[in-house]
Design a protein around this motif. Structure first.
Motif, PDB file in Angstrom:
ATOM      1  N   THR A 107       0.763  -1.229  -0.016  1.00  0.00           N
ATOM      2  CA  THR A 107      -0.142  -0.117  -0.057  1.00  0.00           C
ATOM      3  C   THR A 107       0.928   0.957   0.036  1.00  0.00           C
ATOM      4  O   THR A 107       0.334   2.216  -0.242  1.00  0.00           O
ATOM      5  N   SER A 110       2.253   1.744  -4.134  1.00  0.00           N
ATOM      6  CA  SER A 110       1.039   1.545  -5.045  1.00  0.00           C
ATOM      7  C   SER A 110       1.276   2.788  -5.978  1.00  0.00           C
ATOM      8  O   SER A 110       1.098   2.572  -7.231  1.00  0.00           O
ATOM      9  N   THR A 114       1.500   3.148 -10.156  1.00  0.00           N
ATOM     10  CA  THR A 114       0.292   3.460 -10.852  1.00  0.00           C
ATOM     11  C   THR A 114       0.367   4.851 -11.579  1.00  0.00           C
ATOM     12  O   THR A 114      -0.367   5.022 -12.576  1.00  0.00           O
ATOM     13  N   ASN A 173      -5.823   3.918   0.299  1.00  0.00           N
ATOM     14  CA  ASN A 173      -5.703   3.468  -1.324  1.00  0.00           C
ATOM     15  C   ASN A 173      -7.033   3.425  -1.985  1.00  0.00           C
ATOM     16  O   ASN A 173      -6.994   3.847  -3.416  1.00  0.00           O
ATOM     17  N   ALA A 234       4.628  -5.109  -5.286  1.00  0.00           N
ATOM     18  CA  ALA A 234       4.189  -3.859  -5.341  1.00  0.00           C
ATOM     19  C   ALA A 234       4.210  -3.660  -7.157  1.00  0.00           C
ATOM     20  O   ALA A 234       2.988  -3.591  -7.618  1.00  0.00           O
ATOM     21  N   ALA A 238       0.268  -3.874  -8.372  1.00  0.00           N
ATOM     22  CA  ALA A 238      -0.138  -2.376  -8.550  1.00  0.00           C
ATOM     23  C   ALA A 238       0.206  -2.100 -10.240  1.00  0.00           C
ATOM     24  O   ALA A 238      -0.748  -1.419 -10.745  1.00  0.00           O
ATOM     25  N   PRO A 254      -4.390  -3.128  -4.429  1.00  0.00           N
ATOM     26  CA  PRO A 254      -3.588  -3.224  -3.093  1.00  0.00           C
ATOM     27  C   PRO A 254      -4.407  -2.817  -1.835  1.00  0.00           C
ATOM     28  O   PRO A 254      -4.119  -3.413  -0.625  1.00  0.00           O
TER      29      PRO A 254
END
Length: 466
Positions: A107, A110, A114, A173, A234, A238, A254
């Motif tokens: 988290t 992420s 992204t 998130n 991750a 993500a 996530p």
């Protein structure tokens, strides 16, 4: 007297060269005299003439320190064999904190994987500058979070705080994915940073209560791989969801995983073995409470008396600072160094050559923890647990200097040798990083572990910003 002994009511305890039959007592009674009131004790069922002329007095053992709440003395005492049921339950707790802390990394990172998809989305109209504004807020909030959560966390259950913090970051998130404005994104990402510092100190408190000093380094090193597991997962989760289903799912996936794992941690993880009816893995100094009343911990007093006034904590903090300075330099600049100074063709080739850093760190952490436990077991209490771990830290820091010096002279044409050199840098770098946190936990009492870890984490954050 023989009849009493045969019924198990008495136990033979050796004091120097004399043997005495004394009433069976909890292991707490054989702690160093600096930790307990000094007095002479005569069993009520034994007549004075049955004892030798000199009654035994609890003797101070100079090789054992009371700084860690009697933990060192407890580690010297013979420990009972663990039952199969206890081992199974403890492994479940250990698995919970490893998976839980790995999910914190999920988290936490992420947005990193992204963000490229967010920039490419025409409906958002975002550019690299706005992404930079969001990400620059996070380290400021995170650095203060590690210190504050470590200090204030002593007032709360570490298992509940670990699970609650993870589920809170998961919700953040998910909420992030519902936004569309820069103000929304900045607010929730800063809020995420303020909660991310909860995980580390909570795990440290749980590890110190479930694992004895002579085995703690091994398990602390294995727990440390949560950093690598989270960092590995991750980009796959993500980044994978963001690319295939859109940037919103790069944050939602996530978050959903964090909620599930947080619930699992809450249901399976317990603060200490006594919460489940098991005996403590190490006896600690019993704190007297008048009329059976439990006193609430004074957070500020614990921070000042047990952490800030402890010169050994400051020594650990100074070492931690420079370890993170080196780590930040390696992770941030080695690719550029290989391209500019060594003449590596492009960033892709340079990235391959530095890819061994995390793998070396994983191996180095595991071996450092195990090696420190072996030294403690062989020393039979001489020098203290922290003293043996510091010896490993010193040896590893010499290895860091040697590996960095060697990296300067390895030619660019020796790609495999450069990869191995970086592997060894990670090996020697991540071992002290793990052990210093463990030493910080063992230098203070159980009630101050969170404050110690929070303080050291804050110092490490300062080193990371250099």
């Amino acid at each position: 007297m023989q009849a009493l002994a045969s019924k198990g009511l008495c136990a033979r305890i050796r004091y120097g060269q004399q043997n005495h039959l004394v009433q069976r007592l909890p292991l707490l009674t054989i702690l160093p005299h600096q930790c307990l009131p000094q007095h002479r004790w005569t069993p009520s069922h034994v007549q004075p003439e049955q004892l030798h002329e000199t009654q035994p007095v609890l003797q101070h053992r100079p090789d054992v320190s009371c700084a860690a709440g009697g933990a060192a003395a407890a580690s010297d005492a013979p420990q009972p064999a663990y039952t199969t049921d206890f081992i199974r339950r403890r492994l479940l707790v250990f698995f919970a904190i490893v998976v839980g802390y790995s999910s914190y990394y999920l988290t936490r990172n992420s947005l990193t994987y992204t963000a490229p998809v967010m920039v490419a989305d025409p409906t958002l109209g975002m550019d690299i500058t706005q992404i930079g504004a969001m990400t620059s807020i996070f380290p400021i909030a995170y650095g203060m979070s590690k210190f504050v959560s470590g200090v204030l966390g002593a007032k709360f259950s570490p298992s509940v705080l670990l699970a609650g913090g993870l589920m809170a970051t998961a919700v953040i998130n998910i909420a992030f994915g519902f936004g569309s404005s820069l103000a929304w994104f900045c607010f929730f990402w800063a809020l995420n940073g303020t909660l991310q510092g909860v995980g580390g100190p909570c795990c440290a408190r749980i590890l110190t209560t479930w694992f004895a000093s002579k085995e703690r380094g091994t398990y602390w090193g294995m727990w440390n791989i949560a950093h690598n597991l989270g960092g590995f997962a991750a980009p796959l989760i993500a980044g994978g969801f963001a690319k295939s289903m859109g940037w919103k799912w790069g944050m939602w996936a996530p978050g959903i995983i964090g909620l599930v794992v947080g619930t699992f941690v809450l249901l399976t993880c317990k603060d200490k073995p006594e919460d489940l009816g098991y005996p403590a893995v190490e006896p600690t100094i019993a704190k007297a409470a008048s009329d059976g009343e439990k006193t609430k911990p004074n957070v500020l007093k614990q921070l000042v008396e047990n952490v800030l006034k402890n010169p050994f904590i400051w020594g650990m903090a100074l070492t931690y600072f420079f370890i993170y300075v080196v780590r930040q330099g390696v992770t941030s600049w080695f690719v550029f160094y290989l391209i500019k100074e060594k003449g590596v063709a492009d960033a892709a080739q340079a990235a391959v050559r530095v890819s061994g850093l995390e793998l070396g760190g994983l191996v180095g952490s595991l071996i450092a923890g195990r090696l420190s436990d072996m030294l403690i077991n062989k020393s039979e209490g001489k020098g203290g647990a922290v003293g043996k771990r510091v010896q490993v830290v010193m040896a590893y820091t010499v290895g860091i200097a040697a590996s960095l010096l060697a990296f300067q002279y390895v030619p660019a044409t020796a790609a495999a040798l450069q990869w191995f050199n970086v592997f060894m840098i990670g090996f020697f770098l991540y071992g002290p990083q793990m052990l210093i946190g463990l030493c910080g936990a063992e230098l203070v009492g159980p009630e101050s572990v969170g404050a110690s870890e929070g303080f050291l984490g804050w110092i490490a954050y300062l080193g990371k910003q250099c």
